[in-house]
Design a protein around this motif. Structure first.
Motif, PDB file in Angstrom:
ATOM      1  N   VAL A   1     108.302  33.974  24.120  1.00 59.97           N
ATOM      2  CA  VAL A   1     108.725  34.327  22.943  1.00 59.97           C
ATOM      3  C   VAL A   1     107.783  33.843  21.635  1.00 59.97           C
ATOM      4  O   VAL A   1     106.535  32.960  22.022  1.00 59.97           O
ATOM      5  CB  VAL A   1     109.693  33.363  22.782  1.00 59.97           C
ATOM      6  N   LEU A   2     107.071  34.042  20.883  1.00 59.57           N
ATOM      7  CA  LEU A   2     106.253  33.882  20.070  1.00 59.57           C
ATOM      8  C   LEU A   2     107.315  33.463  18.002  1.00 59.57           C
ATOM      9  O   LEU A   2     107.693  34.684  18.012  1.00 59.57           O
ATOM     10  CB  LEU A   2     105.567  34.799  19.262  1.00 59.57           C
ATOM     11  N   VAL A   3     107.169  32.215  17.678  1.00 58.59           N
ATOM     12  CA  VAL A   3     107.866  31.701  17.295  1.00 58.59           C
ATOM     13  C   VAL A   3     107.163  31.864  15.685  1.00 58.59           C
ATOM     14  O   VAL A   3     105.883  31.162  15.550  1.00 58.59           O
ATOM     15  CB  VAL A   3     108.614  30.464  16.718  1.00 58.59           C
ATOM     16  N   LEU A   4     107.397  32.468  14.367  1.00 61.40           N
ATOM     17  CA  LEU A   4     106.252  32.752  13.419  1.00 61.40           C
ATOM     18  C   LEU A   4     106.953  31.935  12.233  1.00 61.40           C
ATOM     19  O   LEU A   4     108.003  33.042  11.785  1.00 61.40           O
ATOM     20  CB  LEU A   4     106.287  34.266  12.591  1.00 61.40           C
ATOM     21  N   ALA A   5     106.915  31.055  11.759  1.00 64.73           N
ATOM     22  CA  ALA A   5     107.898  30.230  11.189  1.00 64.73           C
ATOM     23  C   ALA A   5     107.251  29.738   9.513  1.00 64.73           C
ATOM     24  O   ALA A   5     105.866  28.869   9.219  1.00 64.73           O
ATOM     25  CB  ALA A   5     107.693  28.042  11.344  1.00 64.73           C
ATOM     26  N   GLY A   6     107.670  30.065   8.504  1.00 66.69           N
ATOM     27  CA  GLY A   6     107.695  29.797   7.335  1.00 66.69           C
ATOM     28  C   GLY A   6     107.460  31.152   6.260  1.00 66.69           C
ATOM     29  O   GLY A   6     108.607  31.758   6.597  1.00 66.69           O
ATOM     30  N   ASP A   7     106.927  31.530   5.503  1.00 67.54           N
ATOM     31  CA  ASP A   7     107.390  32.100   4.413  1.00 67.54           C
ATOM     32  C   ASP A   7     107.362  33.882   4.897  1.00 67.54           C
ATOM     33  O   ASP A   7     106.924  34.025   5.611  1.00 67.54           O
ATOM     34  CB  ASP A   7     106.150  32.722   3.676  1.00 67.54           C
ATOM     35  N   ARG A   8     108.443  34.321   4.365  1.00 69.06           N
ATOM     36  CA  ARG A   8     109.013  35.593   4.983  1.00 69.06           C
ATOM     37  C   ARG A   8     107.828  36.696   5.187  1.00 69.06           C
ATOM     38  O   ARG A   8     107.936  37.323   5.816  1.00 69.06           O
ATOM     39  CB  ARG A   8     110.658  35.997   4.535  1.00 69.06           C
ATOM     40  N   ASP A   9     107.700  36.601   3.771  1.00 74.00           N
ATOM     41  CA  ASP A   9     106.653  37.950   4.037  1.00 74.00           C
ATOM     42  C   ASP A   9     104.875  37.633   4.318  1.00 74.00           C
ATOM     43  O   ASP A   9     104.691  38.353   5.197  1.00 74.00           O
ATOM     44  CB  ASP A   9     105.744  38.055   2.578  1.00 74.00           C
ATOM     45  N   ARG A  10     104.865  36.236   4.783  1.00 73.63           N
ATOM     46  CA  ARG A  10     103.673  36.190   5.716  1.00 73.63           C
ATOM     47  C   ARG A  10     104.198  36.455   7.335  1.00 73.63           C
ATOM     48  O   ARG A  10     103.396  36.640   8.020  1.00 73.63           O
ATOM     49  CB  ARG A  10     103.297  34.573   5.248  1.00 73.63           C
ATOM     50  N   GLY A  11     105.518  36.348   7.866  1.00 82.00           N
ATOM     51  CA  GLY A  11     105.746  36.048   8.575  1.00 82.00           C
ATOM     52  C   GLY A  11     105.607  37.889   9.596  1.00 82.00           C
ATOM     53  O   GLY A  11     105.353  37.921  10.685  1.00 82.00           O
ATOM     54  N   PHE A  12     106.496  38.786   8.020  1.00 80.15           N
ATOM     55  CA  PHE A  12     106.324  40.063   8.838  1.00 80.15           C
ATOM     56  C   PHE A  12     104.955  40.346   8.758  1.00 80.15           C
ATOM     57  O   PHE A  12     104.563  40.939   9.660  1.00 80.15           O
ATOM     58  CB  PHE A  12     106.648  40.839   7.667  1.00 80.15           C
ATOM     59  N   ASP A  13     103.850  39.759   8.126  1.00 81.21           N
ATOM     60  CA  ASP A  13     102.273  40.726   8.455  1.00 81.21           C
ATOM     61  C   ASP A  13     101.727  39.923   9.527  1.00 81.21           C
ATOM     62  O   ASP A  13     101.166  41.005  10.649  1.00 81.21           O
ATOM     63  CB  ASP A  13     101.384  39.566   7.199  1.00 81.21           C
ATOM     64  N   ALA A  14     102.176  39.102   9.737  1.00 83.51           N
ATOM     65  CA  ALA A  14     102.136  38.113  11.157  1.00 83.51           C
ATOM     66  C   ALA A  14     102.779  39.093  12.075  1.00 83.51           C
ATOM     67  O   ALA A  14     101.559  38.872  13.337  1.00 83.51           O
ATOM     68  CB  ALA A  14     102.415  36.848  10.814  1.00 83.51           C
ATOM     69  N   ALA A  15     103.400  38.856  11.783  1.00 86.64           N
ATOM     70  CA  ALA A  15     104.782  40.359  13.276  1.00 86.64           C
ATOM     71  C   ALA A  15     103.008  41.104  13.584  1.00 86.64           C
ATOM     72  O   ALA A  15     103.362  41.279  14.409  1.00 86.64           O
ATOM     73  CB  ALA A  15     105.883  39.918  13.050  1.00 86.64           C
ATOM     74  N   TYR A  16     102.948  42.172  12.331  1.00 90.85           N
ATOM     75  CA  TYR A  16     102.711  43.385  13.163  1.00 90.85           C
ATOM     76  C   TYR A  16     100.969  43.079  13.056  1.00 90.85           C
ATOM     77  O   TYR A  16     100.082  43.895  14.285  1.00 90.85           O
ATOM     78  CB  TYR A  16     102.483  44.132  11.070  1.00 90.85           C
ATOM     79  N   ASP A  17     100.456  41.840  12.915  1.00 93.08           N
ATOM     80  CA  ASP A  17      98.944  41.504  13.471  1.00 93.08           C
ATOM     81  C   ASP A  17     100.015  41.246  15.006  1.00 93.08           C
ATOM     82  O   ASP A  17      99.028  42.068  15.932  1.00 93.08           O
ATOM     83  CB  ASP A  17      98.492  39.750  12.665  1.00 93.08           C
ATOM     84  N   ALA A  18     100.554  40.269  15.881  1.00 95.15           N
ATOM     85  CA  ALA A  18     100.955  40.678  16.783  1.00 95.15           C
ATOM     86  C   ALA A  18     101.084  41.452  17.446  1.00 95.15           C
ATOM     87  O   ALA A  18     100.645  41.876  18.758  1.00 95.15           O
ATOM     88  CB  ALA A  18     101.984  39.552  17.094  1.00 95.15           C
ATOM     89  N   ILE A  19     102.293  42.445  16.679  1.00 98.45           N
ATOM     90  CA  ILE A  19     101.909  44.227  17.428  1.00 98.45           C
ATOM     91  C   ILE A  19     101.368  44.731  18.107  1.00 98.45           C
ATOM     92  O   ILE A  19     100.949  45.812  18.677  1.00 98.45           O
ATOM     93  CB  ILE A  19     102.882  44.871  16.702  1.00 98.45           C
ATOM     94  N   GLU A  20     100.231  44.362  16.451  1.00 94.25           N
ATOM     95  CA  GLU A  20      98.524  45.253  16.833  1.00 94.25           C
ATOM     96  C   GLU A  20      98.026  45.019  18.026  1.00 94.25           C
ATOM     97  O   GLU A  20      97.681  45.780  18.791  1.00 94.25           O
ATOM     98  CB  GLU A  20      98.120  45.684  15.728  1.00 94.25           C
ATOM     99  N   ALA A  21      97.793  43.882  18.405  1.00 92.29           N
ATOM    100  CA  ALA A  21      97.194  42.952  19.258  1.00 92.29           C
ATOM    101  C   ALA A  21      97.519  43.134  21.017  1.00 92.29           C
ATOM    102  O   ALA A  21      97.545  43.304  21.736  1.00 92.29           O
ATOM    103  CB  ALA A  21      97.242  41.571  19.054  1.00 92.29           C
ATOM    104  N   VAL A  22      99.083  43.642  20.678  1.00 95.00           N
ATOM    105  CA  VAL A  22      99.929  43.883  22.027  1.00 95.00           C
ATOM    106  C   VAL A  22      99.881  45.318  22.068  1.00 95.00           C
ATOM    107  O   VAL A  22      99.327  45.707  23.233  1.00 95.00           O
ATOM    108  CB  VAL A  22     101.079  43.693  22.504  1.00 95.00           C
ATOM    109  N   ASP A  23      99.457  45.855  21.486  1.00 95.61           N
ATOM    110  CA  ASP A  23      99.594  47.787  21.112  1.00 95.61           C
ATOM    111  C   ASP A  23     100.861  48.178  22.688  1.00 95.61           C
ATOM    112  O   ASP A  23     101.139  48.616  22.975  1.00 95.61           O
ATOM    113  CB  ASP A  23      98.143  47.913  21.791  1.00 95.61           C
ATOM    114  N   PRO A  24     101.973  47.566  21.844  1.00 95.75           N
ATOM    115  CA  PRO A  24     103.144  48.259  22.815  1.00 95.75           C
ATOM    116  C   PRO A  24     103.694  49.441  22.942  1.00 95.75           C
ATOM    117  O   PRO A  24     102.989  50.013  21.462  1.00 95.75           O
ATOM    118  CB  PRO A  24     104.572  46.596  22.829  1.00 95.75           C
ATOM    119  N   THR A  25     104.386  50.255  23.558  1.00 94.21           N
ATOM    120  CA  THR A  25     104.401  51.907  23.136  1.00 94.21           C
ATOM    121  C   THR A  25     105.975  51.537  22.902  1.00 94.21           C
ATOM    122  O   THR A  25     106.107  52.605  22.168  1.00 94.21           O
ATOM    123  CB  THR A  25     104.690  52.502  25.112  1.00 94.21           C
TER     124      THR A  25
END
Length: 807
Positions: A21-45
């Motif tokens: 689990v990865l918790v991104l706590a704080g501003d909502r818009d910043r959270g979405f940006d950080a979530a995209y960074d995490a997704i691109e790093a993992v590169d899931p199908t």
């Protein structure tokens, strides 16, 4: 930094076949940006996002529709917790993450989150309370689990961008010790066919665990009529896959296998696995066909539950997947199949399906079937010690259980201690919370993660318990209802749904009583007794204490009323189908005294007796069956002031008891024409309305003639209905054990089926065991003789004497 953290978590998860689990706590818009960074790093199908927002380039779901993820797996699931944090949605998201995958939570600042109110909190704000009365205890506890459980990384997002991000926890569990005893055990051999297996070897080679092998072996019995299988498992154990393998093997042997489930998506895994075995190649569970034809004439087909219950085309075997989600009444119809399997989830993210075991398993064991039970414990999609599964179970209390039997066995009801369970006490005492919530899970057919949040946060509910040696042995959830102002009552009368006021809502909107929401009520939402102590009077004692506390009562119970019916553990306030946040509330702000007590539940003869003996009286029987219980829902009221002494509670009961009496006279031949006659008799006996039989001389001639002479029932059916209603309401009213009742149970069923429900004489005779329709009608005349004696006027009694003297 976010990308590196996500890669490390993903790498460790894949190596251990676990999840992180990865918790991104704080501003909502910043959270979405950080979530995209995490997704691109993992590169899931495969990635899914659950949010109230839209427009992502990934698969999207709304929090209220997160059940769309059930039965599906994704490598990454992102849950946006900002605008609407729904505990049910969290559970569904956890269940959708595959082994090696990542769950990303976007949350407010963790220190501030418990004080944040969102749209889910709005649903807990039951009038007359507002959202400011909703507490944040559930989130406080939840945040604590995020900060303490292994496998969870927490990042505090900087307000000014990534440079301000701070890693609070990296969530890594560290390398596995190479020298542990577990690591030195050689890997087990792939599953193979057991000796003397009836299914082909390919069926067992398709299994992934030994549990699945045992389950498939149990399913072999479905090839022989008269056998039933119960397969239970927590979510993710391969229960549906085992059923699918078995279905395919049965079809290969020429059998016609009918599969049903609440929706096809629940059974898609069954068809995917059956398709592979039959030879149609590997099929994705999301695109599986609804019918598979085997080479030698066998087949596997899906039908919706209501249609499947008709057993069209005489299937050889039926497999019911997610059986706990279907009404018991519907499940019983599958007992007419030659062979049947019931597969059910015990502790699932969609709610604990204990009602299957509570309400149905005993009926199955008492049936003609030879029953084989099997349980699957080994996870399929991730390792047994997956930290995310343990965290979700703890955070949502998916595995909550009552105290062990040995800890409470032998407890005496008189020695038990009555106590309040304030939400702060539950929050501060994990053992107390788990035992109390575990009792509610064990006693009810469906308890969801949302229910835990309601217990801890919603302002209109309080809990009471009996404890023995410090262990919870009985618990009651009590919801404050009514006490609403005139403007709210007007809106309710005009059709607006007012959350959390189930009984006032039914009485006002359905039964057209605008003043019904003015008195203050306290509804028993659920009452549960530890299964090791059922039949010992704990449920009755708990109700007595509740009545004394909130109603200022302390009177002695009448003879025969002390212990109730015994198995109190199933009692529940069920009422009509509830919406989110409508059933529960919480808080010690409940008024110290109320005008009446109430309860709503799926009516059965035993429950009607229990609540009647507790002083509750029927005011309504729903006109449709409850989707969850499969029963008609009864609403019963117990006024604080005794009937006839005035007071708003008594007035409410008096007018609605009379309305129920009059409504059922005609409703039993319409909306309740299929109601169980024992339920009808029990509901009417628990009605406190007065009765008067006001027949014309012509009607009395018909009634007396059919009872004592050659008259016909058909000459005055209305008169017979009036007499039947009076007899069923007043029967045995003088004493609780039924002494003085002019009718026995069979005669009551006869009056209900023939007179009130208008069933044909032939079908009534078959159902009640009369040798012919004529014998049935003669028995009906005999049943009316004591009713003529009890209610007859001077004219009627003189008419009776005419026939008696002529004999």
């Amino acid at each position: 930094m976010i990308a590196a953290l996500a890669r490390d978590a993903n790498r460790e998860a894949e190596a251990a076949n676990e999840r992180r689990v990865l918790v991104l706590a704080g501003d909502r818009d910043r959270g979405f940006d950080a979530a995209y960074d995490a997704i691109e790093a993992v590169d899931p199908t495969s990635t899914a996002i659950v949010s109230t927002r839209e427009g992502f380039r990934f698969e999207e779901h709304r929090p209220r529709n997160a059940d769309e993820l059930l039965g599906r797996t994704r490598e990454v699931v992102v849950l946006d917790c900002h605008e609407r944090f729904v505990p049910n949605a969290l559970g569904r998201c956890v269940g959708a993450v595959d082994g090696g995958g990542l769950l990303v939570l976007l949350t407010p600042d963790l220190d501030e989150w418990p004080a944040v109110r969102d749209r889910f909190d709005d649903s807990l704000a039951v009038p007359p309370y507002g959202v400011d009365d909703v507490t944040g205890r559930f989130r406080e506890r939840f945040v604590g689990t995020l900060r303490s459980h292994p496998g969870i990384a927490v990042v505090s997002l900087g307000e000014d961008g990534p440079a301000g991000d701070a890693v609070e926890r990296d969530g890594l569990t560290g390398p596995r010790e190479e020298t542990t005893a577990e690591s030195t055990v050689p890997p087990s051999a792939p599953p193979s066919a057991p000796p003397n297996a009836a299914f082909p070897a390919a069926a067992y080679e398709a299994c992934l665990t030994g549990d699945q092998v045992r389950a498939v072996r149990a399913f072999e019995s479905l090839a022989t009529p008269g056998h039933a299988v119960v397969a239970e498992a927590d979510r993710g154990r391969g229960k549906s896959s085992a059923a699918g393998i078995a279905a395919g093997a049965l079809a290969l042997a020429g059998a016609d296998v009918l599969v049903t489930a609440p929706a096809f998506r629940n059974a898609s895994e069954v068809f995917a696995r059956a398709s592979e075995l039959i030879g149609e190649g590997e099929t994705d569970s999301e695109t599986a066909p609804r019918r598979l034809d085997a080479p030698d004439g066998g087949r596997v087909r899906f039908l919706a539950p209501a249609e499947a219950a008709e057993l069209p085309d005489d299937p050889d075997a039926v497999i019911v997947d997610e059986a706990a989600a279907l009404p018991v009444r519907l499940l019983e119809r599958f007992l007419d199949a030659p062979a049947v399997a019931f597969c059910t989830t015990v502790h699932g993210y969609e709610g604990a399906g204990r009602g299957f075991a509570i309400r149905f398993t005993e009926r199955l064991r008492a049936s003609r079937f030879s029953v084989r039970e099997v349980r699957l414990d080994e996870p399929i999609r991730y390792a047994r010690n997956d930290p995310v599964e343990a965290w979700a179970s703890r955070a949502l209390l998916l595995d909550a259980r009552p105290a062990v039997d040995e800890a409470v066995a032998g407890s005496a009801v008189g020695d038990a201690t009555y106590r309040a369970l304030p939400a702060d006490d539950l929050l501060g005492d994990e053992a107390l919370l788990r035992e109390a919530f575990g009792l509610l899970v064990a006693a009810h057919y469906r308890t969801e993660p949302n229910d835990l949040a309601r217990l801890l946060d919603a302002p209109n509910l309080t809990a009471r318990a009996l404890t023995a040696e410090g262990r919870v042995v009985a618990v009651a959830l009590l919801a404050r209802e009514g006490g609403l102002d005139a403007e709210t009552r007007r809106r309710m009368y005009e059709g607006e749904r007012i959350r959390g006021n189930m009984v006032p809502d039914v009485l006002t909107s359905q039964l057209r009583d605008e003043e019904a929401a003015a008195p203050r009520g306290l509804r028993t939402v659920r009452i549960a007794t530890h299964h090791a102590l059922r039949g010992e009077g704990f449920g009755t004692r708990l109700l007595d204490e509740v009545h004394a506390e909130f109603g200022g009562e302390g009177e002695e119970r009448g003879e025969g009323e002390e212990r109730g019916e015994g198995k109190e553990g199933e009692e529940r306030g069920e009422g009509e189908e509830r919406g989110e946040g409508e059933e529960h509330g919480e808080g010690e702000g409940v008024d110290a005294e109320v005008d009446y007590f109430s309860v709503g539940y799926g009516a059965t003869p035993r429950l009607l007796r229990f609540w009647r003996r507790a002083g509750y009286r029927t005011v309504h029987l729903s006109t449709s069956r409850n989707d969850a219980s499969g029963e008609y829902s009864a609403i019963m009221v117990r006024p604080v002031t005794a009937a006839g002494e005035g007071g708003p509670g008594s007035a409410l009961l008096d007018r609605h008891a009379a309305a129920f009496r009059d409504r059922e006279r005609d409703g039993l031949s319409d909306a309740h024409r299929d109601a169980d006659p024992d339920v009808v008799a029990g509901a009417l006996r628990a009605c406190s309305a007065s009765v008067s039989v006001d027949l014309t001389e012509t009607e009395w001639r018909s009634a007396v003639g059919a009872s004592f002479g050659p008259g016909m029932y058909d000459s005055a059916p209305g008169a017979f209905r009036d007499l039947a209603i009076a007899a069923l309401i007043e029967g045995g009213r003088e004493s609780d054990d039924g002494d003085g009742d002019p009718l026995d149970d069979r005669e009551k069923r006869l009056l209900v089926r023939k007179v009130l429900q208008g069933r044909p004489s032939e079908s009534v005779a078959d159902e009640l065991g009369y040798v012919s329709a004529g014998a049935c009608m003669r028995a009906l005349g005999d049943a009316y003789e004591p009713l003529v004696e009890r209610y007859g006027t001077e004219f009627a009694l003189a008419e009776r004497e005419r026939f008696i003297n002529s004999e």
